[in-house]
Design a protein around this motif. Structure first.
Motif, mmCIF file in Angstrom:
data_model
loop_
_atom_site.group_PDB
_atom_site.id
_atom_site.type_symbol
_atom_site.label_atom_id
_atom_site.label_comp_id
_atom_site.label_asym_id
_atom_site.label_seq_id
_atom_site.Cartn_x
_atom_site.Cartn_y
_atom_site.Cartn_z
ATOM 1 N N LYS A 1 0.867 -1.178 0.000
ATOM 2 C CA LYS A 1 0.000 0.000 0.000
ATOM 3 C C LYS A 1 0.895 1.218 0.000
ATOM 4 O O LYS A 1 1.620 1.481 0.945
ATOM 5 N N LEU A 2 0.839 1.942 -1.098
ATOM 6 C CA LEU A 2 1.578 3.191 -1.220
ATOM 7 C C LEU A 2 0.619 4.329 -0.934
ATOM 8 O O LEU A 2 -0.547 4.108 -0.607
ATOM 9 N N LYS A 3 1.054 5.544 -1.063
ATOM 10 C CA LYS A 3 0.189 6.678 -0.763
ATOM 11 C C LYS A 3 -1.084 6.673 -1.609
ATOM 12 O O LYS A 3 -2.165 6.891 -1.110
ATOM 13 N N ILE B 1 -1.090 -2.437 -4.402
ATOM 14 C CA ILE B 1 -0.606 -3.460 -5.324
ATOM 15 C C ILE B 1 -0.615 -4.803 -4.608
ATOM 16 O O ILE B 1 -0.108 -4.918 -3.495
ATOM 17 N N THR B 2 -1.186 -5.821 -5.249
ATOM 18 C CA THR B 2 -1.176 -7.176 -4.724
ATOM 19 C C THR B 2 -0.515 -8.082 -5.753
ATOM 20 O O THR B 2 -0.903 -8.092 -6.916
ATOM 21 N N GLU C 1 5.079 -7.926 8.043
ATOM 22 C CA GLU C 1 4.142 -6.811 8.055
ATOM 23 C C GLU C 1 4.909 -5.578 8.522
ATOM 24 O O GLU C 1 5.344 -5.512 9.665
ATOM 25 N N THR C 2 5.100 -4.638 7.596
ATOM 26 C CA THR C 2 5.869 -3.443 7.923
ATOM 27 C C THR C 2 5.095 -2.190 7.552
ATOM 28 O O THR C 2 4.316 -2.184 6.607
ATOM 29 N N VAL D 1 3.817 -2.900 3.694
ATOM 30 C CA VAL D 1 4.101 -4.128 2.955
ATOM 31 C C VAL D 1 3.706 -5.295 3.841
ATOM 32 O O VAL D 1 4.105 -5.379 4.994
ATOM 33 N N THR D 2 2.914 -6.219 3.272
ATOM 34 C CA THR D 2 2.475 -7.407 3.995
ATOM 35 C C THR D 2 2.716 -8.625 3.116
ATOM 36 O O THR D 2 2.361 -8.624 1.939
#
Length: 89
Positions: free
Chosen positions: A7-9, A13-14, A76-77, A85-86
């Protein structure tokens, strides 16, 4: 299936990675040719670090264990700028 979510601003994206593709990538990474190539590239930089050879027999139990623990979150960060990011199984 390994799922990488970012997840960006403004974007989400998956990236799904099926286990057969993961298995193929691990076979390529553990091949003797790739290991020799990487070690030669490291030697060209003048460093003394080498990557040890990994047997394919050792990787198979890892893949079987990954399949058993579906849904487990590996990474998970969250960063200060809002990036997340997961990595899940």
């Amino acid at each position: 299936m390994l799922k990488v979510r970012m997840k960006l601003k403004e974007k989400k994206i998956t990236i799904p990675v099926p286990y057969p593709i993961l298995n193929l990538l691990l076979r390529v990474i553990t091949s003797k040719k790739i290991t020799r190539f990487v070690n030669k590239a490291i030697e060209n930089d003048g460093k003394k670090f080498t990557i040890p050879q990994i047997d394919k027999k050792d990787v198979k139990p890892l893949l079987k264990a990954l399949i058993e623990y579906r849904g487990l979150t590996l990474v998970e960060t969250k960063l200060k700028d809002g990036t997340e990011v997961t990595v899940k199984l």
